[in-house]
Scaffold this active site. Sequence first.
Site, short mmCIF file in Angstrom:
data_model
loop_
_atom_site.label_atom_id
_atom_site.label_comp_id
_atom_site.label_asym_id
_atom_site.label_seq_id
_atom_site.Cartn_x
_atom_site.Cartn_y
_atom_site.Cartn_z
N GLU A 143 1.44 -0.96 -0.20
CA GLU A 143 -0.36 0.38 0.11
C GLU A 143 0.71 1.10 -0.14
O GLU A 143 0.25 2.52 -0.55
CB GLU A 143 -1.23 0.05 1.06
N SER A 144 2.02 1.16 -0.15
CA SER A 144 3.01 2.30 0.08
C SER A 144 3.13 2.81 -0.94
O SER A 144 3.59 4.35 -1.59
CB SER A 144 4.60 2.15 0.59
#
Lengths: 259, 285
Positions: free
Chosen positions: A51-52
């Site tokens: 999700e980064s």
Amino acid sequence: MTGFTSDEMMTIAAARALKNDDVCFVGIGAPSAACNVARLTHAPDITLIYESGTIGTAPEVLPLSIGDGELCETAVTTVSVPEMFRYWLQGGRISVGFLGAAQLDRFGNINTTVIGDYHQPKVRLPGGGGAPEIASSCGEIFITMKQSKRGLVDKIDFFTSFGHGEGGHARERLGLRTKGPTLLITDLAIWKPDPETKEFTVTSLHPGVTREAVQETCGWQVRFAAGLTETPAPTALELDTLRALKARTAAAHGGQEVA
Amino acid sequence: MATFMSLAEAVSSNLFDGDTAAFEGFTHLIPHAAAHEAIRQGRRDLTLVRMTPDIVYDQMIGMGMARKLVFSYAGNPGVGLLRRLRDAVENGWPHPVEIEEHSHAAMANAYEAGAAGLPCAVFRGYKGASLARVNPNIRSVTCPFTGEELAAVPSIRPDVTFIHAQKANRRGDVLIEGIIGIQKEAVLAARRAVVTVEEVVEDFAGVHPNACVLPHWTVKAIAVVPGGAHPSYAHGYYARDNRSYLEWDAIAADREAFTAWMKQNVLDKDADVFAGRVAALRAAR
């Protein structure tokens, strides 16, 4: 093949569930190990997304956080966090979301927010992060966690991520068009939702595991599928791949355990 | 218009009691040095905004600076829980903290809406999630074209955003590389932005034309603080100090140990200590 831990069996069984053409949103911890074992064995072309914003990443060691530098260095591309959640997740481009859980109920609803009342919590957990929308926007959801009565509970205290709600057609009633949880892999068994009720049902026991052991570590009355099978034991390749990955990870992180 | 100044001056001229402040960084480039300066200056009554409040917000909350926390994941990445935040939420120490909790998707959309000058963000989310029942700022709107019910949250408009970046050029343009997270949106959503950087270079010649650059006129103040993200990392400069994140768990577990650590490592220090803290991590980057 003899001599493997229940943890290793869990990770390998979870890895097997992923396909070479999957685009997988990876949760940190147990899902991350499973996704990378899949990539290093039968699914070399799998797209792993953290999700980064790292898309198509291929880390040599398991990251400690979702934003480790190596995820970016080995990615096909790294996008901003809003782009990640808007274009890639909400846009419907992710086939599988792989999540862990602090608390899970029989319908695949997940709590990682609080134990007890939200406003007067007994234990304040980190919260949902990306999970609420991962659970609703990915094509389907795989969940992996170790079994315990504290983890697999009759009623969760908070719906961080919606699974199948109270069962049946709860997702359709909310207007959700994705499948939701379709697979639960624990250290003892493989579970799949019943096609009608959506209750997680044990379909396969890991080698040497009894029905009693599954029931003793689960907070609800466990249902076993009619055609209950045994999970194939890890192959030498699977086990070697996982152990080498763990050893590289331990060396890189100075012996620090990956959460 | 970006002005180069000391970190102490950059913080004192941009962060005030009662402000809504974002110290952003998604695991990478977390502005620790700026936060420590804010702690030394003793700001109070802040509304702290961040998607992933990790140990630096744990420190600020434990020091009693926060009135409210707006967040979407409050954990020590790879380690566990935030013990000072828990003590504030569960026991009201050093004083109670109001929390406004969202999902990552909501906050990412809310920052983007803030940067876009919109009053709210609209997205597909929170379906079946309990957060929508405990956070009155999570509402819904109906699409006027399709009738689809969508989630809506207010945009994030901080009084001030702090970020750390790799480089500024002499004019004050700022370059961010690697995991760029939410920093660009957090700066553009804010009334004022303060940036700490690893170094200043003459110009950005040779930088990719699509690189993430914040033009100098989007930033109020720039302070050069090598190592200013420690124990977070700066892509291309130094690695993440995983040991510090692990050690924080024990320090934060005890009020006295925490208070003593903060005095020794933050209150009695200044921004110059950060360069030394990353010296051994530069080779490992």
